[in-house]
Design an enzyme around this catalytic site. Structure first.
Site: not given
Ligand code: GDP
Length: 425
Positions: A219, A11, A35-36, A8
């Site tokens: 992950q 990515k 989950g992205h 999370d």
């Molecule tokens: P992933 O699985 O690594 O792609 O990450 P997720 O999408 O599950 O979680 C990342 C969370 O951080 C999501 O709710 C995004 O909207 C949020 N997010 C990512 N980058 C930023 C940022 O720079 N600022 C804010 N406020 N939220 C972010």
């Protein structure tokens, strides 16, 4: 591109941004347990699980590589969700490796049964562990089976479901309508079939022709089957070594290794978390408003995430294993939520010794105590800032200090969840 922490990290949004400059976006590990969340330019949200984030771009071909596992039912649902947003999903835009493994319905049920008992691992119940176990036992079913008769494959599906029906009953779970499950699986196979290809040959040919390929890690480092905090890990290789094996390309083709680091460190599931925060008041602020896209809850599981202070020791280990060449820091806009001064863990105390790099053992991590340094926060809203020099001095200092502590340049900084809310250096 890899998650350097515990998942999370954001990515999806980084890949989504990089996909604009890439010819191919490829997944090399994991399944629908990833989950992205991608926010489209018009503000609509796209939740992706097995399909690479390049699907939201016209230019990118998306590849689901041989190192992944594919659940035809979840795949078909995801394609339908994407198409509902008006994005076309065609075999020209998406390819699934014939050597990837299929998630069979009874693998998910085996996981459901295990999660009821003492062996519970807090899994996503997406059949990940059992599918990879079957692969390692050489008892798995590969996507290539779709190219032959579906009848014999569906008989395997039926046999599997029958084999766990009794165990479900013993655990008090409702029995499953096997013929209905088989029917659903058969329909999903039809949806998946047009996308099946020898993706290793495709990616290698494209590389030879000068294409830029973005390997999208699912992950994260601490969840890697070999280098993570075993047994609180996923069942596949999440690190740089997994790219070559999971796409069928030579390790020498890897040029850049981008590590994604979320400034608000989070974790979903069990396992040691050395810098975990237990202060309810602070957690309330850090979790955020649960109705917003960037709230700290899981995209796949919906579970509220465990949260902690940024941990440089773990990032150093991820940098070593992934050969990380640069960092992307997400959620810089949330950093002041920690308070006026921000704690960052720069070493551990372990059995009286100081460790500047995290150990690779859950057992040892349980015994580590964090050593913190404090950095100054800022008051200004930075969500509309687009150049590094326009950031408040304290935010600039925060980034340059992280660069010193990790020994790597920070090339992307997230200042909000939207696609355009990024500072590129
Ligand atoms: P992933 O699985 O690594 O792609 O990450 P997720 O999408 O599950 O979680 C990342 C969370 O951080 C999501 O709710 C995004 O909207 C949020 N997010 C990512 N980058 C930023 C940022 O720079 N600022 C804010 N406020 N939220 C972010």
């Amino acid at each position: 591109m890899f998650g350097q922490q515990r998942g999370d990290e954001g990515k999806g949004r980084v890949v989504d941004m990089l996909a604009e400059e890439c010819d191919i976006v490829a997944r090399f590990n994991g399944g629908s347990n990833a989950g992205h969340t991608v926010v489209l330019p018009d503000g609509r949200e796209l939740a992706l699980h097995i399909i690479p984030s390049g699907i939201a771009h016209d230019n990118a071909v998306n590849v689901i590589g041989n190192g992944t596992i594919v659940d035809p039912i979840r795949f078909a649902e995801e394609v339908a969700d994407i198409e509902r947003l008006g994005i076309a999903v065609t075999p020209q835009k998406l390819m699934v490796s014939s050597s990837a493994h299929l998630v069979l319905p009874h693998y998910k049920q085996l996981e459901e049964i295990r999660e009821l008992g003492r062996g519970a691992q807090g899994s996503t119940k997406a059949g990940i562990a059992d599918t990879y176990a079957a692969k390692a036992q050489r008892a798995g079913v590969r996507v290539e089976r779709l190219l032959g008769s579906h009848d014999s494959l569906l008989q395997v599906v039926r046999d599997g479901l029958e084999s766990v029906q009794m165990a479900r009953k013993e655990h008090g779970l409702p029995s499953v309508d096997i013929e209905n499950e088989v029917k659903l699986y058969a329909a999903a196979l039809q949806k998946l079939q047009p996308f099946v290809a020898d993706t290793s040959v495709y990616v290698n040919q494209q590389l030879q022709d000068g294409a830029t390929v973005l390997a999208e890690g699912a992950q994260a480092f601490l969840l890697d089957i070999d280098h993570g905090m075993y047994p609180f890990v996923t069942s596949s290789s999440t690190t740089a070594g997994g790219v070559a094996a999971g796409l069928g390309i030579a390790p020498t083709t890897l040029e850049r290794s981008i590590g994604i680091v979320k400034a608000v460190q989070s974790h979903v599931g069990g396992g040691p978390f050395v810098t975990e925060i237990h202060d309810e008041k602070l957690l309330d602020v850090l979790h955020g408003d649960m109705s917003t896209i960037d709230a700290e809850k899981g995209t796949t599981t919906g579970r509220v995430r465990r949260l902690g202070y940024l941990d440089i020791t773990g990032i150093r280990r991820a940098n070593m294993v992934n050969g990380t060449t640069e960092l992307a820091i997400t959620k810089l806009d949330w950093v002041p939520r920690y308070g006026k001064s921000i704690k960052v863990c720069t070493s551990y105390t372990y059995r009286g010794e100081t460790l500047t790099m995290a150990p690779d053992s859950a057992w040892a991590l349980e015994k580590c105590e964090p050593v913190y340094e404090e950095l100054s926060a800022w008051d200004e809203d930075i969500t509309e800032v687009r150049s590094f020099s326009d950031l408040p001095q304290a935010a600039q200092d925060y980034i340059t200090t992280l660069e010193t502590w990790t020994g790597l340049p920070v090339t992307y900084i997230g200042v909000g969840p939207r696609r355009d809310q990024v500072i590129i250096r």
